[in-house]
Design an enzyme around this catalytic site. Sequence first.
Site, PDB file in Angstrom:
ATOM      1  N   GLU A  23      -7.210   1.923  -3.076  1.00 18.70           N
ATOM      2  CA  GLU A  23      -5.792   1.990  -3.392  1.00 18.70           C
ATOM      3  C   GLU A  23      -5.236   0.588  -3.680  1.00 18.70           C
ATOM      4  OE1 GLU A  23      -3.551   4.619  -0.864  1.00 18.70           O
ATOM      5  OE2 GLU A  23      -1.818   3.298  -1.004  1.00 18.70           O
ATOM      6  N   ARG A  56      -0.659   9.292  -0.639  1.00 22.14           N
ATOM      7  CA  ARG A  56      -1.836   9.855  -1.303  1.00 22.14           C
ATOM      8  C   ARG A  56      -1.727  11.338  -1.588  1.00 22.14           C
ATOM      9  NH1 ARG A  56      -6.194   6.379   2.153  1.00 22.14           N
ATOM     10  NH2 ARG A  56      -5.678   4.476   1.035  1.00 22.14           N
ATOM     11  N   GLN A  92      -7.454  14.603   3.885  1.00 24.43           N
ATOM     12  CA  GLN A  92      -6.784  13.824   2.846  1.00 24.43           C
ATOM     13  C   GLN A  92      -7.649  13.694   1.589  1.00 24.43           C
ATOM     14  OE1 GLN A  92      -6.087   9.301   3.159  1.00 24.43           O
ATOM     15  NE2 GLN A  92      -4.061  10.194   3.198  1.00 24.43           N
ATOM     16  N   PHE A 116       0.849  -1.187   0.000  1.00 30.81           N
ATOM     17  CA  PHE A 116       0.000   0.000   0.000  1.00 30.81           C
ATOM     18  C   PHE A 116       0.888   1.242   0.000  1.00 30.81           C
ATOM     19  CE2 PHE A 116      -4.513   0.995   0.643  1.00 30.81           C
ATOM     20  CZ  PHE A 116      -5.076  -0.209   0.262  1.00 30.81           C
ATOM     21  N   LEU A 125     -15.017   5.879  -3.998  1.00 29.40           N
ATOM     22  CA  LEU A 125     -13.636   5.408  -3.952  1.00 29.40           C
ATOM     23  C   LEU A 125     -13.376   4.140  -4.751  1.00 29.40           C
ATOM     24  CD1 LEU A 125     -10.998   6.166  -2.373  1.00 29.40           C
ATOM     25  CD2 LEU A 125     -11.477   4.110  -1.073  1.00 29.40           C
ATOM     26  N   HIS A 138      -7.990  11.534  -1.724  1.00 28.48           N
ATOM     27  CA  HIS A 138      -7.559  10.237  -2.254  1.00 28.48           C
ATOM     28  C   HIS A 138      -7.462  10.360  -3.767  1.00 28.48           C
ATOM     29  CE1 HIS A 138      -7.511   5.999  -3.210  1.00 28.48           C
ATOM     30  NE2 HIS A 138      -7.481   5.679  -1.937  1.00 28.48           N
ATOM     31  N   HIS A 168     -11.335  12.349   1.359  1.00 30.60           N
ATOM     32  CA  HIS A 168     -11.420  10.961   1.784  1.00 30.60           C
ATOM     33  C   HIS A 168     -11.261  10.752   3.276  1.00 30.60           C
ATOM     34  CE1 HIS A 168     -11.034   6.685   1.510  1.00 30.60           C
ATOM     35  NE2 HIS A 168      -9.794   6.682   1.949  1.00 30.60           N
ATOM     36  N   ARG A 221      -2.397  10.681   6.379  1.00 34.36           N
ATOM     37  CA  ARG A 221      -2.514   9.292   6.840  1.00 34.36           C
ATOM     38  C   ARG A 221      -2.076   8.323   5.754  1.00 34.36           C
ATOM     39  NH1 ARG A 221      -6.706   5.157   5.849  1.00 34.36           N
ATOM     40  NH2 ARG A 221      -7.643   6.618   4.403  1.00 34.36           N
TER      41      ARG A 221
HETATM   42  C1  LIG Z   1     -14.612   4.301   0.791  1.00 37.33           C
HETATM   43  C2  LIG Z   1     -13.607   4.201   1.890  1.00 37.33           C
HETATM   44  C3  LIG Z   1     -12.651   3.197   1.879  1.00 37.33           C
HETATM   45  C4  LIG Z   1     -11.716   3.099   2.907  1.00 37.33           C
HETATM   46  N1  LIG Z   1     -10.792   2.102   2.868  1.00 37.33           N
HETATM   47  C5  LIG Z   1      -9.924   1.952   3.889  1.00 37.33           C
HETATM   48  C6  LIG Z   1      -9.011   0.869   3.929  1.00 37.33           C
HETATM   49  O1  LIG Z   1      -8.982   0.008   3.055  1.00 37.33           O
HETATM   50  N2  LIG Z   1      -8.159   0.791   4.980  1.00 37.33           N
HETATM   51  C7  LIG Z   1      -8.164   1.698   5.997  1.00 37.33           C
HETATM   52  O2  LIG Z   1      -7.372   1.563   6.925  1.00 37.33           O
HETATM   53  N3  LIG Z   1      -9.038   2.730   5.985  1.00 37.33           N
HETATM   54  C8  LIG Z   1      -9.923   2.871   4.973  1.00 37.33           C
HETATM   55  N4  LIG Z   1     -10.808   3.911   4.990  1.00 37.33           N
HETATM   56  C9  LIG Z   1     -10.904   4.764   6.178  1.00 37.33           C
HETATM   57  C10 LIG Z   1     -11.585   3.990   7.314  1.00 37.33           C
HETATM   58  O3  LIG Z   1     -12.585   3.171   6.774  1.00 37.33           O
HETATM   59  C11 LIG Z   1     -12.210   4.912   8.349  1.00 37.33           C
HETATM   60  O4  LIG Z   1     -11.282   5.862   8.772  1.00 37.33           O
HETATM   61  C12 LIG Z   1     -12.695   4.131   9.566  1.00 37.33           C
HETATM   62  O5  LIG Z   1     -13.461   3.024   9.165  1.00 37.33           O
HETATM   63  C13 LIG Z   1     -13.494   5.031  10.471  1.00 37.33           C
HETATM   64  O6  LIG Z   1     -14.105   4.276  11.460  1.00 37.33           O
HETATM   65  P1  LIG Z   1     -14.923   4.996  12.603  1.00 37.33           P
HETATM   66  O7  LIG Z   1     -15.404   3.919  13.513  1.00 37.33           O
HETATM   67  O8  LIG Z   1     -14.125   6.078  13.175  1.00 37.33           O
HETATM   68  O9  LIG Z   1     -16.163   5.698  11.867  1.00 37.33           O
HETATM   69  P2  LIG Z   1     -17.329   5.189  10.889  1.00 37.33           P
HETATM   70  O10 LIG Z   1     -17.151   3.812  10.433  1.00 37.33           O
HETATM   71  O11 LIG Z   1     -17.497   6.254   9.863  1.00 37.33           O
HETATM   72  O12 LIG Z   1     -18.600   5.172  11.830  1.00 37.33           O
HETATM   73  C14 LIG Z   1     -19.170   6.351  12.327  1.00 37.33           C
HETATM   74  C15 LIG Z   1     -20.372   5.993  13.179  1.00 37.33           C
HETATM   75  O13 LIG Z   1     -20.826   7.155  13.828  1.00 37.33           O
HETATM   76  C16 LIG Z   1     -22.231   7.183  13.825  1.00 37.33           C
HETATM   77  N5  LIG Z   1     -22.669   8.584  13.971  1.00 37.33           N
HETATM   78  C17 LIG Z   1     -22.257   9.677  13.299  1.00 37.33           C
HETATM   79  N6  LIG Z   1     -22.881  10.778  13.758  1.00 37.33           N
HETATM   80  C18 LIG Z   1     -23.697  10.369  14.756  1.00 37.33           C
HETATM   81  C19 LIG Z   1     -24.611  11.019  15.632  1.00 37.33           C
HETATM   82  N7  LIG Z   1     -24.825  12.332  15.581  1.00 37.33           N
HETATM   83  N8  LIG Z   1     -25.286  10.264  16.514  1.00 37.33           N
HETATM   84  C20 LIG Z   1     -25.112   8.912  16.587  1.00 37.33           C
HETATM   85  N9  LIG Z   1     -24.259   8.256  15.793  1.00 37.33           N
HETATM   86  C21 LIG Z   1     -23.561   8.977  14.899  1.00 37.33           C
HETATM   87  C22 LIG Z   1     -22.616   6.542  12.514  1.00 37.33           C
HETATM   88  O14 LIG Z   1     -23.929   6.041  12.593  1.00 37.33           O
HETATM   89  C23 LIG Z   1     -21.564   5.426  12.423  1.00 37.33           C
HETATM   90  O15 LIG Z   1     -22.016   4.285  13.094  1.00 37.33           O
HETATM   91  C24 LIG Z   1     -11.740   4.029   3.967  1.00 37.33           C
HETATM   92  C25 LIG Z   1     -12.696   5.034   3.979  1.00 37.33           C
HETATM   93  C26 LIG Z   1     -13.599   5.141   2.942  1.00 37.33           C
HETATM   94  C27 LIG Z   1     -14.571   6.286   2.970  1.00 37.33           C
END
Ligand SMILES: Cc1cc2nc3c(=O)[nH]c(=O)nc-3n(C[C@H](O)[C@H](O)[C@H](O)COP(=O)(O)OP(=O)(O)OC[C@H]3O[C@@H](n4cnc5c(N)ncnc54)[C@H](O)[C@@H]3O)c2cc1C
Length: 579
Positions: free
Chosen positions: A251, A282, A236, A123, A248, A238, A348, A390
Amino acid sequence: MKPEEARSVHQIDAVVVGAGLAGLRAALELARNGIEVAVLTKVYPTRSHSGAAQGGIAAALANVAEDSLELHMFDTIKGSDYLGDQNVIELFVQEARKTVYDFEHMGVPFSRTEDGRINQRPFGGHSSPRACFSADITGHVLLHTLYEQCVRHRVHFYNEFQVVSLVIEDHVSRGVVAWDIRHGGLHLFHAKAVLLATGGYGRAFKITSNAHANTGDSLSLILEAGLPLEDMEFVQFHPTGLYKHGILLSEAARGEGGYLLNGKGDRFMATYAKEKMELAPRDLVSRAEQTEINEGRGVDGKDYVCLDLRHLGREKIMDRLPQVWELALNYLKVDAIEAPVPIQPTAHYSMGGIPANIHTEVIFNASGDVVAGLYTAGEASCLSLHGANRLGTNSLQDAATFGRLAGGRMADFIRQAGFSSLPANPLDRARDRIGHLISGGNGRERHALIREELQQNMTRHAGVFRNAEGLKQLLQTVRELQERYRNVRIDDVNHPFNLDLMEALEVGHLLNFSEVIVEGALVRTESRGAHFRTDYPKRNDQNWLAHTLAWKTDSGVHLNHDKTVVIYMDRFPPQERKY
Ligand SMILES: Cc1cc2nc3c(=O)[nH]c(=O)nc-3n(C[C@H](O)[C@H](O)[C@H](O)COP(=O)(O)OP(=O)(O)OC[C@H]3O[C@@H](n4cnc5c(N)ncnc54)[C@H](O)[C@@H]3O)c2cc1C
């Protein structure tokens, strides 16, 4: 409190806001520690954005090539453009392997090597193949497995509950207030400890890979509570967003050997990163693409370049990148086996967020004083692991590892803490806000139009390339939109499933923290990682090797750069970043 409201008061040891990888991993850890925990989530847990992650989760397992913790640490530090806190990065790489093996024991179906070990792919910015993966649906399998484990451990889920205010007084967290989307109505959750894990803020931009729910709600609520945000200018972009959609293409497509081609059919990365080519980090690849486009070498003179997978062949594409193939076909009608896919940079990942110390405790000043009982993890947080940029696959690992550590830390806190008393009218702020939107007075403004204008302007002036003139104009636009937002009225006045209300609240959040992104970008007169100022194209360690802390005050955004970066000068002193 009115009698009907008292029915909606819940007292529970731990509240986790957000059911992505960070929130669920924390909830599981709390439950494994015998703590009662409620998860509040705006969308159904398995629809959280973590489920969209494709490429992989980083850990130096050395399953397919030589690797070490030291090397993972160095790559992350260099990737962060030396803004990442090195103590946090050290802890992260040490814990990453444990996090992956724990997932393996839960039954996550990782892709395997011939001899049965967890497979790993290269990666961007990582100097060894370090991304553990499950085809190109890594986030999906991690999220589903974690959800199963949470259900098994009797975590209480409040699905479709949107948190609308934080109850914090005298730097002590006392709980949260949430709107029940399905039935309507406010609920108060009185808790000893609260974790904010609401994910990133990419929806402030028009072209973004982020899910609709990624509106940075808790960041805005933190500002409203008089607390600061950190490093918000670092967003960031992407390099491989589907043209015009921003969706997306992982990568992993470049990790598996995909090329980037400009309008002349050249692999233009040779000009920008001779050694790493398409697998440079990126920020660098996105700038290279945007430069090609700006200088007229986009495809057919348009604002896109291409991702070419044809030479990988049908078998590899369908085995390793089925989702990438499907997205290109569904959204652009391009069969990646036969033709190059049009792409452009897409907002991203949010490096900035809620400031926290290495223990995931939320801090409220540069000296590191903590808000008792308040924690944060995942993309909403800024620990700061990723600094100014990142590396791919480090964020699933960030969410899972610091989610796990946050859960453990909260459990320790809860065991020795009582419930703090509630303020007299904890629901007032939320009730006023919702009441104002529903009644709307004489307001005529539409929140959807305000959001559209904000997003377009953010992509235009706070995107891959930034400069003072554009940012000043943008700041004025954001402030005008904030003014207009005061006169928003929604059409739907019913309570159950009022998506009009939900979106109006989200637009308010976007406007609130976007001002901080823009102010941060304007004040930081240097280029570092993902933040590139065409009028200040060099990194400036003398003045800017520091984190930004920003508060919202009545007179606008108040910023300082007093928070120092933790650097191990003897091991990883700042160097120029070359790939
Ligand atoms: C398309 C895509 C592909 C990616 N691919 C990779 C990868 O291959 N490898 C990697 O390391 N990273 C990747 N990333 C980044 C990574 O997925 C995220 O940084 C990570 O999953 C974030 O996890 P999280 O638990 O912080 O938030 P999220 O998974 O975004 O979850 C947020 C949560 O907060 C809740 N929420 C939000 N606001 C409120 C509110 N007001 N009240 C109650 N609940 C709320 C939502 O319901 C959700 O459950 C990718 C990101 C994207 C967008």
